[in-house]
Write an enzyme that holds these catalytic residues in place. Structure first.
Site, PDB file in Angstrom:
ATOM      1  N   HIS A 150     -19.235 -26.147  14.920  1.00 11.69           N
ATOM      2  CA  HIS A 150     -19.298 -26.988  13.725  1.00 11.69           C
ATOM      3  C   HIS A 150     -17.892 -27.513  13.423  1.00 11.69           C
ATOM      4  CE1 HIS A 150     -23.341 -25.698  12.004  1.00 11.69           C
ATOM      5  NE2 HIS A 150     -23.178 -24.861  13.010  1.00 11.69           N
ATOM      6  N   GLU A 224     -15.849 -23.283  13.113  1.00 17.65           N
ATOM      7  CA  GLU A 224     -15.608 -24.485  12.305  1.00 17.65           C
ATOM      8  C   GLU A 224     -14.281 -25.047  12.814  1.00 17.65           C
ATOM      9  OE1 GLU A 224     -17.427 -25.954  10.049  1.00 17.65           O
ATOM     10  OE2 GLU A 224     -18.932 -24.452   9.464  1.00 17.65           O
TER      11      GLU A 224
END
Length: 263
Positions: A150, A224
């Site tokens: 992500h 992330e």
């Protein structure tokens, strides 16, 4: 001269990695493509990659949310969800990372179809989620690690996100995440924070990493990627290569650990 990568096997232990579950997170499909390119071009010359691919299979899904990703190129760069129709509503799409059957539609997910974090009508209502879940279930006996990419925030997360309770393997997962974060930082000094999803970023039910962990995939992580907000989802092209290079170090660190702890 590069050797031919071994074919997949029904019995070899495996790692599953996906990118692009959220449409606007363009740096993530770039990383999956980078990983595949590195695997193809360094097998036989890079000892770690060669050992990994000799001993394990790596399943890579370069683009999880194909329709949403296409929509970010044609209509709305900030689109996040899938593009499925919602009965009775003009707004479309479900957040695929709220659609897995892991504390479904509780903390950090919305039951309102027009929300960016809409959990869907039922768990696995989205064809993309259903197909990934079915594939992982079919390989449950061999998949030892699940990595989902992500952006953004520079975090390395692990279960749980749907509850504040710590995972049974919390200490080991934290140590592994911190080791991988240190490996990543060694290249460009990019700092990542490690921890359980709920307390490190925010509570979010229905996520793929929690679902995989509860299925029995112990080494389940959410990356992330860059950055921490200056560019956000609009990461400039100049940062693609360094982001992929440093992320590769973390992924290889996790893969090497899993490889050593298979038996």
């Amino acid at each position: 001269m590069h050797r031919k990568i071994p074919k997949t096997s029904s019995t070899k232990p495996a790692i599953f990695m996906d990118c692009g579950i959220h449409a606007r997170e363009w740096i993530t499909p770039a990383f999956c493509q980078w990983f595949v390119n590195e695997a193809l071009n360094t097998y036989g010359s890079d000892s770690q990659m060669t050992s990994l691919l000799d001993e394990m299979d790596v399943y890579v899904l370069p683009l999880f949310n194909v329709d949403g990703y296409h929509y970010t190129h044609t209509n709305d760069r900030m689109w996040r969800k899938t593009r499925s129709r919602n009965s009775g509503y003009s707004c479309v799409g479900t957040d695929p990372n709220r659609n897995f059957d892991a504390g479904w539609c509780t903390l950090g997910a919305s039951s309102y179809p027009c929300s960016d974090t809409y959990c869907g009508s039922t768990p696995e209502s989205e064809i993309e989620v259903k197909n990934v879940a079915n594939f992982i279930r079919s390989k449950k006996s061999v998949i030892k690690a699940y990595l989902t990419m992500h952006s953004y925030s520079q975090l390395l997360l692990f279960p749980y996100s749907y509850t504040y309770d710590l995972a049974a393997d919390n200490d080991e997962l934290m140590a592994l995440a911190e080791g991988a974060s240190n490996a990543l930082r060694s290249l460009y000094n990019t700092r990542y924070t490690s921890g359980p999803g709920a307390t490190t970023i925010y509570p979010a039910a229905g996520g793929s990493d929690d679902w995989a962990y509860d299925l029995g995939v112990k080494y389940s992580f959410t990356f992330e990627l860059r950055d921490t907000g200056r560019y956000g989802f609009l990461l400039p092209e100049s940062q693609i290569k360094p982001t992929c290079e440093e992320t590769m170090l973390a992924v290889k660190y996790i893969a090497a650990y899993v490889q050593k702890n298979l038996y």
